[in-house]
Design a protein around this motif. Sequence first.
Motif, mmCIF file in Angstrom:
data_model
loop_
_atom_site.group_PDB
_atom_site.id
_atom_site.type_symbol
_atom_site.label_atom_id
_atom_site.label_comp_id
_atom_site.label_asym_id
_atom_site.label_seq_id
_atom_site.Cartn_x
_atom_site.Cartn_y
_atom_site.Cartn_z
ATOM 1 N N UNK A 46 0.861 -1.239 0.049
ATOM 2 C CA UNK A 46 -0.096 -0.147 0.117
ATOM 3 C C UNK A 46 0.611 1.370 -0.010
ATOM 4 N N UNK A 47 1.788 1.159 0.719
ATOM 5 C CA UNK A 47 2.918 2.234 0.788
ATOM 6 C C UNK A 47 3.527 2.641 -0.679
ATOM 7 N N UNK A 48 3.868 1.649 -1.369
ATOM 8 C CA UNK A 48 4.432 1.861 -2.658
ATOM 9 C C UNK A 48 3.328 2.182 -3.886
ATOM 10 N N UNK A 49 2.044 1.814 -3.576
ATOM 11 C CA UNK A 49 1.079 2.207 -4.426
ATOM 12 C C UNK A 49 0.626 3.726 -4.002
ATOM 13 N N UNK A 50 0.670 4.101 -2.721
ATOM 14 C CA UNK A 50 0.501 5.772 -2.450
ATOM 15 C C UNK A 50 1.629 6.041 -3.072
ATOM 16 N N UNK A 51 2.947 5.848 -2.998
ATOM 17 C CA UNK A 51 3.958 6.676 -3.754
ATOM 18 C C UNK A 51 3.893 6.797 -5.106
#
Length: 320
Positions: A46-51
């Motif tokens: 989810x963090x990398x999708x947000x980035x």
Amino acid sequence: MLTLLLSTLFTFVELNCENLFDFSHDEGFNDYEYLPTSDRKWSKGRYWEKLNNVSRALIACGGESATWSLPDMLALTEVENDSVMFDLLRRSPLRGAGYEYVMTHSADERGIDVALVWSPFSFRMLSHYSLRVEPDAGHHATRDILYASGLTLGDDTLHVLVVHSPSRASGAQATRGYRLRVAERVSAAIDSIRASGGDRIVVAGDFNDYATDSALVFLGQKGMTNVTREARGNHGAGGTYKHQGRWRSLDHVLLSETLATKVAHAMVIDAPFLTEEDEKYGGIQPRRTYIGRRYHKGCSDHLPLVVQWTNDTQANSSTP
């Protein structure tokens, strides 16, 4: 020898990234709701999708395809730490831009900070530091103000202040004085800049106030023009933030007179991938990362602001 005056557009972006946390605990800060073990189930994926979503939003601020170019400078709020900024600028789709950054390290209880990002092809940093605003009694510490100065292509000095004022979570009236204190600290910095001969000043960020509220009115009385007051999107956004069906802007870009007279464009970026249908009130709304505790895969509950102004440079040309 003939001296030519060349004009280019300097593109400045402001965006509240809405809780851009990594997925590891920062000692001493209350970031527990953005860990894999939290109710939000914040994770590496989810963090990398947000980035990727944030990077796409910033890339979209570069304009339409025929005239697109990367923004020259970005003022970002709600970013957690250096790890997040490194991943955003070196490991996301922005990694080829060559951007550099500085950020604050505030006493905010959740560890939220602000950052200034720039292209080394457009700006050369000279100095930067944080300005702390001590909290009012009964309030938590707020984010530091980030000050930076540097040279643009015409060797003019640009002064930038990035702001993320105290939230309205405990009530707009109860926290209004705290936000006004932040504005007063910004005003004192502006006075110092002007006393040293500086006249190209930018103040940008999430003020958690609307254009007609006291903090923004106060800065207007200090000679700063809110050039994004009437900024709108091309796809239906009437501001950067939508609350109970009403578009307003908590995000603002204010310019000193020298820059305000050179503004070519000021707009909200509401590209379709940043918004969704507002099923309750009609129209569109920002597509945010979470709705309550439910993961929603969006970028932010705020939309980006873009301001472009003309930047004059001199070039010498030989005449026959």
